[in-house]
Design a protein around this motif. Sequence first.
Motif, PDB file in Angstrom:
ATOM      1  N   LEU A 202       5.422 -12.251   1.679  1.00 25.88           N
ATOM      2  CA  LEU A 202       4.681 -11.417   2.612  1.00 25.88           C
ATOM      3  C   LEU A 202       4.670  -9.978   2.125  1.00 25.88           C
ATOM      4  CD1 LEU A 202       3.282 -10.983   5.366  1.00 25.88           C
ATOM      5  CD2 LEU A 202       5.557 -10.638   6.359  1.00 25.88           C
ATOM      6  N   CYS A 203       3.465  -9.394   2.027  1.00 27.47           N
ATOM      7  CA  CYS A 203       3.329  -7.963   1.680  1.00 27.47           C
ATOM      8  C   CYS A 203       3.360  -7.173   2.970  1.00 27.47           C
ATOM      9  CB  CYS A 203       2.029  -7.729   0.912  1.00 27.47           C
ATOM     10  SG  CYS A 203       1.825  -6.007   0.397  1.00 27.47           S
ATOM     11  N   THR A 204       4.422  -6.367   3.144  1.00 26.82           N
ATOM     12  CA  THR A 204       4.595  -5.651   4.415  1.00 26.82           C
ATOM     13  C   THR A 204       3.992  -4.249   4.403  1.00 26.82           C
ATOM     14  OG1 THR A 204       6.752  -4.786   3.714  1.00 26.82           O
ATOM     15  CG2 THR A 204       6.745  -6.909   4.839  1.00 26.82           C
ATOM     16  N   ARG A 205       3.657  -3.730   3.199  1.00 28.45           N
ATOM     17  CA  ARG A 205       3.124  -2.365   3.172  1.00 28.45           C
ATOM     18  C   ARG A 205       2.370  -2.148   1.860  1.00 28.45           C
ATOM     19  NH1 ARG A 205       6.565   3.346   3.494  1.00 28.45           N
ATOM     20  NH2 ARG A 205       4.743   4.710   3.745  1.00 28.45           N
ATOM     21  N   ILE A 206       1.267  -1.399   1.942  1.00 27.99           N
ATOM     22  CA  ILE A 206       0.488  -0.980   0.772  1.00 27.99           C
ATOM     23  C   ILE A 206       0.071   0.471   0.977  1.00 27.99           C
ATOM     24  CG2 ILE A 206      -1.559  -1.385  -0.649  1.00 27.99           C
ATOM     25  CD1 ILE A 206      -1.641  -4.235   0.386  1.00 27.99           C
ATOM     26  N   PHE A 207       0.363   1.284  -0.037  1.00 26.65           N
ATOM     27  CA  PHE A 207      -0.127   2.672   0.037  1.00 26.65           C
ATOM     28  C   PHE A 207      -0.332   3.184  -1.384  1.00 26.65           C
ATOM     29  CE2 PHE A 207       4.439   3.020  -0.147  1.00 26.65           C
ATOM     30  CZ  PHE A 207       4.680   4.104  -0.984  1.00 26.65           C
ATOM     31  N   PRO A 208      -1.254   4.103  -1.551  1.00 20.44           N
ATOM     32  CA  PRO A 208      -1.541   4.630  -2.897  1.00 20.44           C
ATOM     33  C   PRO A 208      -0.463   5.604  -3.334  1.00 20.44           C
ATOM     34  CG  PRO A 208      -2.934   5.712  -1.290  1.00 20.44           C
ATOM     35  CD  PRO A 208      -2.210   4.637  -0.542  1.00 20.44           C
ATOM     36  N   ALA A 209      -0.183   5.576  -4.627  1.00 22.65           N
ATOM     37  CA  ALA A 209       0.816   6.500  -5.179  1.00 22.65           C
ATOM     38  C   ALA A 209       0.081   7.697  -5.752  1.00 22.65           C
ATOM     39  CB  ALA A 209       1.640   5.801  -6.244  1.00 22.65           C
ATOM     40  N   ILE A 210      -0.033   8.743  -4.918  1.00 17.18           N
ATOM     41  CA  ILE A 210      -0.749   9.966  -5.327  1.00 17.18           C
ATOM     42  C   ILE A 210       0.121  11.152  -4.974  1.00 17.18           C
ATOM     43  CG2 ILE A 210      -2.807  11.358  -5.014  1.00 17.18           C
ATOM     44  CD1 ILE A 210      -4.264   8.806  -4.117  1.00 17.18           C
ATOM     45  N   PRO A 211       0.516  11.978  -5.979  1.00 19.82           N
ATOM     46  CA  PRO A 211       1.378  13.136  -5.672  1.00 19.82           C
ATOM     47  C   PRO A 211       0.623  14.288  -5.011  1.00 19.82           C
ATOM     48  CG  PRO A 211       0.856  13.083  -7.992  1.00 19.82           C
ATOM     49  CD  PRO A 211       0.258  11.838  -7.427  1.00 19.82           C
ATOM     50  N   GLY A 212      -0.603  14.395  -5.267  1.00 16.07           N
ATOM     51  CA  GLY A 212      -1.382  15.500  -4.695  1.00 16.07           C
ATOM     52  C   GLY A 212      -2.864  15.110  -4.651  1.00 16.07           C
ATOM     53  N   SER A 213      -3.690  16.100  -4.915  1.00 15.52           N
ATOM     54  CA  SER A 213      -5.130  15.817  -4.897  1.00 15.52           C
ATOM     55  C   SER A 213      -5.612  15.181  -6.198  1.00 15.52           C
ATOM     56  CB  SER A 213      -5.905  17.135  -4.651  1.00 15.52           C
ATOM     57  OG  SER A 213      -5.576  18.083  -5.672  1.00 15.52           O
ATOM     58  N   LYS A 214      -4.836  15.345  -7.257  1.00 19.63           N
ATOM     59  CA  LYS A 214      -5.257  14.837  -8.565  1.00 19.63           C
ATOM     60  C   LYS A 214      -4.553  13.523  -8.856  1.00 19.63           C
ATOM     61  CE  LYS A 214      -5.450  16.134 -13.430  1.00 19.63           C
ATOM     62  NZ  LYS A 214      -5.081  17.174 -14.427  1.00 19.63           N
ATOM     63  N   PRO A 215      -5.323  12.465  -9.138  1.00 16.01           N
ATOM     64  CA  PRO A 215      -4.682  11.182  -9.457  1.00 16.01           C
ATOM     65  C   PRO A 215      -3.838  11.285 -10.723  1.00 16.01           C
ATOM     66  CG  PRO A 215      -7.008  10.908  -8.968  1.00 16.01           C
ATOM     67  CD  PRO A 215      -6.803  12.373  -9.119  1.00 16.01           C
ATOM     68  N   THR A 216      -2.670  10.614 -10.700  1.00 14.45           N
ATOM     69  CA  THR A 216      -1.733  10.668 -11.829  1.00 14.45           C
ATOM     70  C   THR A 216      -1.056   9.306 -11.981  1.00 14.45           C
ATOM     71  OG1 THR A 216      -1.289  12.962 -11.214  1.00 14.45           O
ATOM     72  CG2 THR A 216       0.194  11.963 -12.825  1.00 14.45           C
ATOM     73  N   GLU A 217      -0.701   9.002 -13.221  1.00 19.92           N
ATOM     74  CA  GLU A 217      -0.025   7.744 -13.493  1.00 19.92           C
ATOM     75  C   GLU A 217       1.443   7.794 -13.006  1.00 19.92           C
ATOM     76  OE1 GLU A 217      -1.065   4.982 -14.630  1.00 19.92           O
ATOM     77  OE2 GLU A 217      -3.050   5.435 -15.470  1.00 19.92           O
TER      78      GLU A 217
END
Length: 926
Positions: free
Chosen positions: A112-127
């Motif tokens: 079961l996947c209990t949570r999904i959220f994007p990994a973004i430190p700020g406004s600029k996408p980063t690896e």
Amino acid sequence: MAAFLQWRKFVFFDKDTVKDPVDNGKNFVFPSGVSACDSGRGHIVLGDMDGKIWLLTRSLQLTSFQAYKLRVTHLYQLKQHSILVSVGQDEQGINPLVKVWNLEKRDSGNPLCTRIFPAIPGSKPTEVSCLSVHENLNFMAIGFTDGSVVLTKGDITRDRHSKTLTLHEGTSPVTGLAFRQVAKVTHLFVATLEKVHCYTLSIKEYPKVELDTHGCALRCSSLTDPSQDSQFIVAGDECVYLYQPDERGPCFAFDGHKLLAHWHRGYLFLLIRDAKSPNKTEFGSRENSPSDKQLLTIYDLDNKFIAYSASFDDVIDVVAEWGSFYILTRDGKMFVLQEKDTQTKLEMLFKKNLFVMAINLAKSQHLDSDGLSEIFRQYGDHLYLKGDHDGAIQQYIRTIGKLEPSYVIRKFLDAQRIHNLTAYLQALHRQSLANADHTTLLLNCYTKLKDSSKLEEFIKSSESEVHFDVEIAIKVLRQAAYHSHAVFLAEKHMHHEWYLKIQLEDLKNYQEGLRYIGRLPFEQAESNMKRYGKTLMHHVPEGTTLLLKGLCTNYQPSGDTAEKDSLGRGLVNKANSEEFIPIFANNPRELKAFLEHMIEVEPRSPQGVYDTLLELRLQDWAHEQDPVRKKVLQGEAVSLLRSDNTVFDKALVLCQMHNFKEGVLYLYEKGKLYQQIMHYHMQNEEYGKVVEACKRYGDQEGCLWEQALGYFARKEEDCKTYISEVLHHIDQNNLMPPLLVVQTLAHNSTATLSVIKDYLINKLQRESQQIEDDERKIRQYREETAHLRSEIQELKTSAKIFQKTKCNMCNSPLELPSVHFLCSHSFHQHCFESYAESEAECPTCTPENRKVMDMLRAQDQKRDLHDHFNRQLRSSNDGFSVVADYFGRGVFNKLTLVTDPPGSKTVGNLEVNLQRDLLIHTKRNC
């Protein structure tokens, strides 16, 4: 800094290739394209470039589910929860997603996947570069290539119960994250390519500390376990650094380009690129050429050795699960490293004689005390064989409590190794494991070495540190002539008997022994005085006598006054003085002083005290020549006898032995031995005192006069005066029949008739007078009897004429009706009825008649009391008068009864008995 090149290398792991469980002959191969892996909760987790997550169980069964559409880049498996956190991509471009999986719950067959959220430190996408999750599920940290760190606080498994914030910003990519939890304080270590920081998350402001100005490559950092204080490890190309939350810790010079750093179960795993390989690639690039060789080294930082080292090709990761370590390589193979058991490791070290390292290893492996003791023994044996006896004894000391001491003692009994033996025995005593033999051996070692300082240090240890048998130590020291040490030990540990034995028998210090006894408690002072009293009396008579006086009256130890008052208040301790008399066997002067003190202080002293004192006083009296002094001593002896505390028989014997006349006479008088008093005077031919004794004691014992008469009658000297005086008293008190007096004096040739002339004349005169008086009474009684008989006859045969005119009761003229009695008394009818007790008796004559009748009844009742008759007969001076009295009572009337059966012997026997009594008691029984 420690150079690892100096560390020894061992092979403490066995390397094997994991085989396929289905086909045992082939190697197990996991799916290709693995981009991330982790382990925990009983499985190994793999993420591939196709977006799948694979779960590998212990039985090597693989299951998978599609986690992302494109690829999986990072995995983090919690060790205490079945929670898996992954980072991957569902679409092209820079769009990393974080997903939280509950592996215990299922959704259409998948976790079961209990949570999904994007990994973004700020406004600029980063690896995303790295990921870490706290075991309490309240913190998650995500590191990025732009130098940012995003912290998720709260329940990481749900969106609405957590919040996200940017914790760290920088220019250098983040290469390592690790949470540290100690007590209630939470820290987060952040490692970049250039720096190392630490954040305190348990404080709201999240204070930051910069720990170092150089960082590490990706996957080259880790966190140690709590046994190493949960330090943060950063593996640089030249050194490996350990960090505390506030400072840098130790540093290890492990050279080489680090590709991987892990900490598993107390070991540091370092993957280093082979020296022949090209330089390190750029950040984030783990693509190596097919010819790259990688060296995996396992370090034991505590014990400073390399546990394993081997080369591998293209290692993806090293994980720990199911009690072993697994190495995953690019070609899909898995290698397992199984750690050897502790005993095997130790044996390997023993073969190389690396005992110190074996000891350290055993301690770090928490080996029990028995195992450690065996290592110490082997190490000691090794050093002993090398000739290092000092080092060997140190190792043997560490085996105390486990190894039998005799094993070590036998090795060091040589006189040249006595120092080592002494050290071992000392350690044995410090641990309170020594027996009496060990104590004896240690003290003998000290005496052989003549090491007085060590000996004093050993015996003068404080009370709480005594680890030996004190009595055995005293015996050994005494035998070795270390008397001062033995005395100290005996006094300190209150072995009173040994102290006195050494002082009195060895050191001959009698004054000190006497002082010591005076400080002991009552019971011990009493017993020791009984044991050593004769010796002390011989050498210190005055002090011993003084101590005995106190011991037998109210003993108080001569120690601390305060202590004495608190312990002995109201308690009187005194010994039996009679028991100590034998101590004074050869000291009569001290004995006399002691006994006189006792009867003065304790008047109720035992009789033996008075008897012994009497004997001493009589001895002094017998040997004294000065008349004045002898008179004083005589008075003292008599006063002691008059105290009535002596034993009568003993005192009498003592007085007779010493011919102490006053004492003998006093004791005879005290014991009412009047005949012995008179015999004593007779033996000494003291005629006057014989007569005086008869006068004093004749009333208590009448036969004294008869014995005195017999004594004087046997004397051939002229004793007429004394005989006359004795006869006078015999005559006055009627003590002897005259015939017996004449027979007694007939034996004396000097006693003539003139001596008893007056006695006989007086006796005959009194008897003649007595005969006349008796005849006169006989005539009177006969006349009265004849008169009474005539009156009785007249009353029976003649008529009685009543001529009384007045009433004998009221003295008034008689009137009819009246009552007349034959006794010539007349009464009015009413007077008679008022005063008469019976119609048949005259009221006037009744009292006199009743007296006569009572006498008759009494005589009749007593006439059969044979015992009473015999007793009167024996005690009376005139037996005939007693018999005559019983004749008058009719005691022999039974002789005339005809109702007794014929042939009865009762009367005859009674007559014989009475005749015998009459014959026996006619004269005075003396």
